[in-house]
Design an enzyme around this catalytic site. Structure first.
Site, PDB file in Angstrom:
ATOM      1  N   LYS A  15       0.867  -1.198   0.000  1.00 42.42           N
ATOM      2  CA  LYS A  15       0.000   0.000   0.000  1.00 42.42           C
ATOM      3  C   LYS A  15       0.899   1.243   0.000  1.00 42.42           C
ATOM      4  O   LYS A  15       1.956   1.217  -0.611  1.00 42.42           O
ATOM      5  CB  LYS A  15      -0.970  -0.050   1.184  1.00 42.42           C
ATOM      6  N   HIS A  61      -7.919  -3.691  -6.451  1.00 36.46           N
ATOM      7  CA  HIS A  61      -7.914  -3.765  -4.984  1.00 36.46           C
ATOM      8  C   HIS A  61      -9.100  -2.968  -4.427  1.00 36.46           C
ATOM      9  O   HIS A  61      -9.460  -1.926  -4.970  1.00 36.46           O
ATOM     10  CB  HIS A  61      -6.595  -3.220  -4.432  1.00 36.46           C
ATOM     11  N   GLU A 107     -10.507 -11.182  -1.566  1.00 35.35           N
ATOM     12  CA  GLU A 107     -10.282 -10.306  -0.419  1.00 35.35           C
ATOM     13  C   GLU A 107     -11.606  -9.745   0.088  1.00 35.35           C
ATOM     14  O   GLU A 107     -12.092  -8.720  -0.430  1.00 35.35           O
ATOM     15  CB  GLU A 107      -9.366  -9.144  -0.811  1.00 35.35           C
ATOM     16  N   GLY A 162      -7.407  -4.992   6.645  1.00 36.37           N
ATOM     17  CA  GLY A 162      -6.899  -3.988   7.578  1.00 36.37           C
ATOM     18  C   GLY A 162      -7.719  -3.873   8.850  1.00 36.37           C
ATOM     19  O   GLY A 162      -7.569  -2.913   9.606  1.00 36.37           O
ATOM     20  N   SER A 182      -6.231  -9.474   6.483  1.00 39.16           N
ATOM     21  CA  SER A 182      -5.683  -9.748   7.814  1.00 39.16           C
ATOM     22  C   SER A 182      -5.051 -11.131   7.924  1.00 39.16           C
ATOM     23  O   SER A 182      -5.119 -11.763   8.982  1.00 39.16           O
ATOM     24  CB  SER A 182      -6.751  -9.535   8.891  1.00 39.16           C
TER      25      SER A 182
HETATM   26  P1  PGA Z   1      -4.318  -6.631   5.278  1.00 43.74           P
HETATM   27  O1  PGA Z   1      -4.441  -6.132   3.755  1.00 43.74           O
HETATM   28  O2  PGA Z   1      -3.501  -7.887   5.251  1.00 43.74           O
HETATM   29  O3  PGA Z   1      -3.624  -5.500   6.002  1.00 43.74           O
HETATM   30  O4  PGA Z   1      -5.698  -6.872   5.759  1.00 43.74           O
HETATM   31  C1  PGA Z   1      -4.643  -7.056   2.733  1.00 43.74           C
HETATM   32  C2  PGA Z   1      -4.801  -6.342   1.409  1.00 43.74           C
HETATM   33  O5  PGA Z   1      -5.366  -5.243   1.399  1.00 43.74           O
HETATM   34  O6  PGA Z   1      -4.370  -6.842   0.369  1.00 43.74           O
END
Ligand code: PGA
Length: 255
Positions: free
Chosen positions: A15, A98, A170, A176, A216
């Site tokens: 990110k 995404h 996802e 997140g 996560s």
């Molecule tokens: P995260 O993000 O592992 O922090 O939940 C995953 C992603 O957005 O690809």
């Protein structure tokens, strides 16, 4: 059908984190921390970090990706980056669709499809993200949402191009947030995506397409998620930002 026909892929989505100098230092650290594992390892970094990442990853098995790409070949698109530019700088992969792009930057299924076909045409490999929102899961339309996102993203994509596509399931509510889909939920939805691909391209392509889970995923839950039949890897956000946790997730593919 045997899961071992598919390549496990662990990809970090940094990110908007790390400067070019931090990128160099991090990849040096990662090179020593990464365990032996029969999987592909990708770091998807901010545009300005790509050159540093490509240089630092030389001589290792770490592959470099971007987090977005524009669909036009070139032209008056201030602030955008084309697939040809990414290819030329030595970037091998690009994340497309995404949920943060969909939520905050006006990405739609149609623009995802345009970016995906442009990326493939330029010789990039794609990590295509799909996933439902919390209210969609609550309304029990996850299956329809994820199937539709996958179908629209793949419009115009030929069978032989599927070897250059990884799909990342996802669930938006898990990104997140510290909330993770259960192994069963992850396996179910990755299985739904696989059936969409099998229906369109045949079971052989469906069974050989790598489908990741993201949301996560961390050093603790990776092994159980990755043990599921339809889960072939992970797209990792925050846990990809430290070499130890990212390496532990790569290690989890060995189990
Ligand atoms: P995260 O993000 O592992 O922090 O939940 C995953 C992603 O957005 O690809």
């Amino acid at each position: 059908m045997n899961k071992s026909r598919r390549r496990a892929v662990i990809a970090g989505n940094w990110k908007m984190n790390k400067t070019p100098s931090e990128t160099k230092a991090f990849i040096e650290e990662l090179k020593t921390a990464l365990p032996e594992a029969d999987c592909d390892v990708i770091v998807c970094v901010p545009f300005v970090d790509i050159a540093a990442a490509v240089e630092a990853a030389k001589g290792s098995d770490i592959k470099v990706g971007a987090q977005n790409v524009h669909f036009a070949e070139n032209g008056a698109y201030t602030g955008e980056v084309s697939a040809k530019m990414l290819n030329d700088i030595g970037c091998e992969y690009v994340i497309i669709g995404h949920s943060e792009r969909r939520q905050y930057f006006g990405e739609t299924d149609e623009t995802v499809n345009k970016r995906l076909t442009a990326a493939l045409a330029a010789g990039l490999k794609v990590v295509l993200c799909v996933g439902e929102m919390k209210n969609e899961r609550e309304r029990t339309v996850t299956d329809e949402i994820v199937s539709m996102q996958t179908k629209i993203a793949l419009l115009g994509v030929e069978r032989e191009q599927m070897e250059n596509i990884i799909i990342a399931y996802e669930p938006v509510w898990a990104i997140g947030t510290g909330l993770t889909a259960t192994e069963k939920q992850a396996d179910e939805v990755c299985g739904i995506i696989r059936s969409v691909i099998s229906a369109k391209y045949g079971v052989d392509i469906g069974e050989t397409t790598t489908i990741q889970y993201g949301g996560s995923m961390n050093a603790k839950n990776a092994a159980s998620l990755l043990s599921k039949y339809h889960v072939d890897g992970g797209l990792i956000g925050s846990a990809a930002l430290t070499a130890d946790t990212f390496s532990a997730i790569v290690e989890a593919t060995n189990q």
